[in-house]
Design a protein around this motif. Structure first.
Motif, PDB file in Angstrom:
ATOM      1  N   MET A   1      35.613  32.369  37.931  1.00  0.00           N
ATOM      2  CA  MET A   1      37.046  32.158  37.898  1.00  0.00           C
ATOM      3  C   MET A   1      37.710  33.341  38.605  1.00  0.00           C
ATOM      4  O   MET A   1      37.389  34.490  38.359  1.00  0.00           O
ATOM      5  CB  MET A   1      37.511  32.066  36.446  1.00  0.00           C
ATOM      6  CG  MET A   1      38.841  31.414  36.329  1.00  0.00           C
ATOM      7  SD  MET A   1      39.441  31.263  34.638  1.00  0.00           S
ATOM      8  CE  MET A   1      38.538  29.884  34.005  1.00  0.00           C
ATOM      9  N   SER A   2      38.652  33.011  39.424  1.00  0.00           N
ATOM     10  CA  SER A   2      39.305  34.052  40.207  1.00  0.00           C
ATOM     11  C   SER A   2      40.420  34.714  39.389  1.00  0.00           C
ATOM     12  O   SER A   2      40.865  34.214  38.359  1.00  0.00           O
ATOM     13  CB  SER A   2      39.885  33.462  41.493  1.00  0.00           C
ATOM     14  OG  SER A   2      41.011  32.674  41.188  1.00  0.00           O
ATOM     15  N   THR A   3      40.888  35.839  39.893  1.00  0.00           N
ATOM     16  CA  THR A   3      41.985  36.571  39.258  1.00  0.00           C
ATOM     17  C   THR A   3      43.235  35.714  39.218  1.00  0.00           C
ATOM     18  O   THR A   3      43.978  35.695  38.236  1.00  0.00           O
ATOM     19  CB  THR A   3      42.257  37.877  40.020  1.00  0.00           C
ATOM     20  OG1 THR A   3      41.060  38.616  40.111  1.00  0.00           O
ATOM     21  CG2 THR A   3      43.317  38.705  39.336  1.00  0.00           C
ATOM     22  N   ASP A   5      43.408  32.480  39.012  1.00  0.00           N
ATOM     23  CA  ASP A   5      43.237  31.457  37.978  1.00  0.00           C
ATOM     24  C   ASP A   5      43.483  32.049  36.582  1.00  0.00           C
ATOM     25  O   ASP A   5      44.108  31.421  35.724  1.00  0.00           O
ATOM     26  CB  ASP A   5      41.831  30.849  38.046  1.00  0.00           C
ATOM     27  CG  ASP A   5      41.615  29.993  39.282  1.00  0.00           C
ATOM     28  OD1 ASP A   5      42.637  29.553  39.872  1.00  0.00           O
ATOM     29  OD2 ASP A   5      40.445  29.772  39.636  1.00  0.00           O
ATOM     30  N   LEU A   6      42.954  33.268  36.388  1.00  0.00           N
ATOM     31  CA  LEU A   6      43.162  33.932  35.094  1.00  0.00           C
ATOM     32  C   LEU A   6      44.645  34.203  34.844  1.00  0.00           C
ATOM     33  O   LEU A   6      45.150  33.989  33.742  1.00  0.00           O
ATOM     34  CB  LEU A   6      42.388  35.253  35.034  1.00  0.00           C
ATOM     35  CG  LEU A   6      40.894  35.141  34.780  1.00  0.00           C
ATOM     36  CD1 LEU A   6      40.233  36.514  34.879  1.00  0.00           C
ATOM     37  CD2 LEU A   6      40.633  34.542  33.426  1.00  0.00           C
ATOM     38  N   ILE A   9      46.516  31.141  33.812  1.00  0.00           N
ATOM     39  CA  ILE A   9      46.257  30.740  32.418  1.00  0.00           C
ATOM     40  C   ILE A   9      46.932  31.713  31.445  1.00  0.00           C
ATOM     41  O   ILE A   9      47.587  31.321  30.488  1.00  0.00           O
ATOM     42  CB  ILE A   9      44.731  30.672  32.150  1.00  0.00           C
ATOM     43  CG1 ILE A   9      44.104  29.538  32.968  1.00  0.00           C
ATOM     44  CG2 ILE A   9      44.462  30.495  30.661  1.00  0.00           C
ATOM     45  CD1 ILE A   9      42.590  29.534  32.944  1.00  0.00           C
TER      46      ILE A   9
END
Length: 187
Positions: A1-3, A5-6, A9
Motif C-alpha cells: 500500500m502506498s503512502t 493510499d494510507l 484512509i
C-alpha cells in the motif's frame, strides 16, 4: 500500500473520529447544563432565540456565579433567620399581605448575607439559578403574588401560597442549597 493510499484512509477516519468526539463533547455539555439547571434549562431555551444562545446564557450565569462570593451562613445567623421566619409566619394570621412582603424582604436579606447581589429581581433569578434552580420557580410565583398584593389584587389563598413558595427558597438558602433544593418546584 502506498503512502497516498494510507493518507486517503487515515484522513477520513481521523475526521470522523474528530466529529464524533466533538458531538460527544456537545452532548455531554448539554446534559451537564440540563442536570445543573433542571427546569430552568427548559425555561431558558423556551425564552431564547436558539438552543445555543440559551446554553451560552446558562454558561455565562455559571461564570458570573463563580465570581460571586457566595458563602454559607454561620449557625447563629441561620438560627436568627429561622426565628425571623417564624415571626413572619405568625404575622400572616392578622396581616397576610404584610407577611408576604416581609417574607420577600427576609429572603432578599438572606440572599444578600450569603453573598448574592440583590439590586435587581431578574438578576437575582439568574444568579440563584446556578445553585437553586429547583426552587427558583417557587421564588417567581411568590414574587408575582407579592407584586399582586402590592396592588391589592391577591386573595388570601394566593398569599398563603406565596408564603409556602417563599419558605421553599428560604429553606434552601438557609441550608446553603442542600437536598431540600433538589426537589421539584411548585405545581
Amino acid at each position: 500500500m502506498s503512502t497516498g493510499d494510507l493518507i486517503a484512509i487515515i484522513v477520513p477516519v481521523a475526521v470522523v473520529l474528530i466529529l464524533v468526539a466533538a458531538a460527544l463533547w456537545f452532548v455531554n455539555r448539554r446534559r451537564r447544563l440540563r442536570e445543573r439547571f433542571g427546569p430552568e434549562y427548559e425555561r431558558t431555551i423556551s425564552q431564547s432565540d436558539s438552543q445555543l444562545a440559551a446554553e451560552r446564557e446558562l454558561r455565562d450565569r455559571e461564570l458570573r456565579h463563580q465570581e460571586l462570593d457566595i458563602k454559607p451562613l454561620p449557625a447563629e445567623a441561620r438560627q436568627r433567620y429561622a426565628s425571623d421566619w417564624t415571626q413572619v409566619q405568625q404575622e400572616f394570621v392578622d396581616r397576610p399581605g404584610q407577611a408576604v412582603q416581609n417574607a420577600d424582604r427576609l429572603v432578599t436579606t438572606v440572599m444578600r448575607d450569603r453573598g448574592y447581589p440583590t439590586e435587581d429581581f431578574d438578576q437575582r433569578l439568574r444568579d440563584l439559578s446556578v445553585e437553586h434552580s429547583r426552587t427558583l420557580e417557587h421564588y417567581r410565583v411568590a414574587h408575582a403574588v407579592n407584586t399582586q398584593a402590592g396592588r391589592g389584587d391577591a386573595t388570601t389563598e394566593e398569599l398563603r401560597g406565596a408564603m409556602v413558595h417563599y419558605h421553599a427558597l428560604f429553606d434552601a438558602l438557609l441550608d446553603g442549597g442542600t437536598e431540600r433544593d433538589r426537589t421539584e418546584g411548585p405545581t
